[in-house]
Design a protein around this motif. Structure first.
Motif, short mmCIF file in Angstrom:
data_model
loop_
_atom_site.label_atom_id
_atom_site.label_comp_id
_atom_site.label_asym_id
_atom_site.label_seq_id
_atom_site.Cartn_x
_atom_site.Cartn_y
_atom_site.Cartn_z
N UNK A 146 0.83 -1.20 0.00
CA UNK A 146 0.00 0.00 0.00
C UNK A 146 0.87 1.25 0.00
N UNK A 147 0.53 2.22 -0.84
CA UNK A 147 1.29 3.47 -0.83
C UNK A 147 0.36 4.64 -1.12
N UNK A 148 0.88 5.81 -0.90
CA UNK A 148 0.08 7.00 -1.08
C UNK A 148 -0.13 7.35 -2.54
N UNK A 149 -1.24 7.99 -2.83
CA UNK A 149 -1.52 8.51 -4.17
C UNK A 149 -1.53 10.03 -4.05
N UNK A 150 -1.56 10.75 -5.18
CA UNK A 150 -1.66 12.22 -5.09
C UNK A 150 -2.89 12.66 -4.29
N UNK A 151 -3.98 11.90 -4.40
CA UNK A 151 -5.19 12.28 -3.66
C UNK A 151 -4.96 12.11 -2.16
N UNK A 152 -4.24 11.04 -1.81
CA UNK A 152 -3.92 10.81 -0.38
C UNK A 152 -3.16 12.01 0.17
N UNK A 153 -2.13 12.41 -0.59
CA UNK A 153 -1.30 13.54 -0.15
C UNK A 153 -2.14 14.80 -0.02
N UNK A 154 -2.98 15.04 -1.04
CA UNK A 154 -3.81 16.25 -1.02
C UNK A 154 -4.75 16.25 0.18
N UNK A 155 -5.34 15.10 0.46
CA UNK A 155 -6.28 15.01 1.58
C UNK A 155 -5.57 15.17 2.93
N UNK A 156 -4.35 14.62 3.02
CA UNK A 156 -3.59 14.79 4.26
C UNK A 156 -3.23 16.26 4.48
N UNK A 157 -2.81 16.91 3.37
CA UNK A 157 -2.49 18.35 3.46
C UNK A 157 -3.73 19.13 3.88
N UNK A 158 -4.86 18.76 3.28
CA UNK A 158 -6.13 19.43 3.62
C UNK A 158 -6.44 19.23 5.10
N UNK A 159 -6.21 18.01 5.60
CA UNK A 159 -6.47 17.73 7.02
C UNK A 159 -5.62 18.65 7.91
N UNK A 160 -4.35 18.81 7.54
CA UNK A 160 -3.45 19.67 8.33
C UNK A 160 -3.96 21.12 8.30
N UNK A 161 -4.33 21.58 7.09
CA UNK A 161 -4.83 22.96 6.95
C UNK A 161 -6.09 23.14 7.81
N UNK A 162 -6.96 22.15 7.78
CA UNK A 162 -8.22 22.25 8.55
C UNK A 162 -7.96 22.28 10.05
N UNK A 163 -6.96 21.51 10.51
CA UNK A 163 -6.61 21.55 11.94
C UNK A 163 -6.11 22.94 12.31
N UNK A 164 -5.27 23.51 11.43
CA UNK A 164 -4.74 24.86 11.70
C UNK A 164 -5.89 25.86 11.76
N UNK A 165 -6.82 25.76 10.79
CA UNK A 165 -7.97 26.67 10.78
C UNK A 165 -8.80 26.50 12.05
N UNK A 166 -8.96 25.24 12.49
CA UNK A 166 -9.71 24.96 13.72
C UNK A 166 -9.07 25.68 14.90
N UNK A 167 -7.75 25.60 15.00
CA UNK A 167 -7.05 26.27 16.10
C UNK A 167 -7.21 27.78 16.01
#
Lengths: 68, 283
Positions: A1-22
């Motif tokens: 199993x490995x990451x795809x571009x969508x995986x990376x994009x979604x992980x980045x989005x998750x990080x951005x959303x956590x920052x926005x939450x804070x």
């Protein structure tokens, strides 16, 4: 199993959303929130939930070897 | 607000939250028709609404607690595995997808829409629109049904909620956004969406109630701090919330039974009549 571009994009989005939450929780940003409140915990909670969902989405988007 | 008014509003909210007739619309129209002096827009009214919503959400959680247990564990399992296996996991993910549109729209635009449309005449007009939506959904549904079959056979030809596609779940969930307009029913819009997506009536109602639970519970829980502001008659509001929960529980049980073979038509007609009467009385 490995990451795809969508995986990376979604992980980045998750990080951005956590920052926005804070930022909402700290009251640094207040877009679409009640201007009378100092901290916007409702929006913070919602963005945190969205971050979790983005992370779940990233897990779903991982490449998996074909079954069988 | 007097004690009798608070208890009546609790009963009204609980009963109309799950019937496809718009609780918000009734909560805006009824006090105006009776010339009650309290205002929905008053900040002191918010804690009252919070408790009523928590009452309704609790009733739904009690009614479906076994399903919610399976849904929550199904979500966790699927999220960790990164793949959906089985009906519970699929239903959990369908509910997540379906909850997103209304959750986001409610968070960002609810106060804006309320301020814009929370007047009794607008609510009465939207109640008429709600009636047309319900009747329209049934007209479209009848076209997809076998004419000569019994109602039970007709219903059996359609799908359970777990068989929805994710795109359909998103669209059904998006129907909940309509409920931001006072007078448009959340459950009515999602049931209509569910019917158009090919669900059985009873399954459309179940999916609607399951979809509504997180939104109603979150709307209530996020406002809990409002309850602890000074001067809030918590005992009275809690009694109204219990009435609201009991009414919601009873109406959900009734509706699930009704939709075995029943349709949305009577509720559509009721909305047309109630909306028209509201417009006439609120001149």
């Amino acid at each position: 199993m490995r990451g795809t571009p969508i995986t990376t994009a979604l992980l980045l989005l998750a990080v951005v959303l956590v920052v926005v939450a804070f930022l909402y929780a700290l009251g640094t940003i207040g877009w679409f929130a009640n201007p009378n409140d100092v901290h916007h915990y409702k929006h913070a909670a919602a963005f945190f939930v969205l971050a979790v969902l983005a992370a779940v989405g990233a897990n779903f988007a991982r490449d998996r070897p074909a079954a069988g | 607000m007097t004690a009798a008014q608070a208890l009546f509003m609790g009963l009204l909210q609980g009963a109309t939250e799950l019937f496809p007739v718009s609780s918000l619309g009734h909560a805006v129209i009824v006090p105006s028709v009776f010339h009650w002096s309290f205002k929905q827009s008053d900040p002191s009214f918010l804690p009252f609404l919070v408790l009523l919503h928590l009452g309704t959400a609790t009733a739904l959680l009690i009614l479906y607690w076994r399903q919610w247990l399976r849904i929550v564990t199904g979500f966790v399992r699927a999220a960790l595995r990164g793949r959906i296996q089985g009906e519970d996991e699929r239903l959990a993910m369908l509910l997540v997808v379906g909850t997103l549109p209304a959750g986001l729209a409610g968070l960002f635009f609810q106060s804006y829409f309320k301020a814009l449309f929370a007047n009794p005449r607008a609510a009465a007009a939207f109640l008429i629109v709600n009636g047309l939506i319900l009747l329209g959904a049934e007209v479209l549904r009848r076209r997809a049904e076998r004419r000569q079959a019994s109602r039970t056979e007709q219903e059996a030809a359609f799908r359970p909620a777990e068989a929805l596609s994710f795109k359909a779940a998103l669209l059904v969930g998006a129907c909940q956004v309509g409920a931001l307009f006072p007078g448009i029913s959340r459950s009515g819009a999602t049931m209509a969406g569910g019917l158009l997506a090919g669900l059985r009536h009873q399954e459309a109602a179940r999916f609607s109630f399951l979809l509504a639970t997180p939104v109603i519970a979150a709307a209530g829980l996020l406002e809990v701090p409002e309850l602890f502001k000074p001067g809030i008659p918590l005992g009275l509001y809690a009694a109204a919330a219990v009435l609201s929960g009991a009414a919601a529980y009873g109406s959900a049980r009734f509706l699930i039974r009704w939709f075995r073979v029943g349709r949305l038509d009577p509720y559509g007609v009721y909305c047309l009549l109630a909306g028209s009467a509201g417009l006439a009385l609120l001149r």
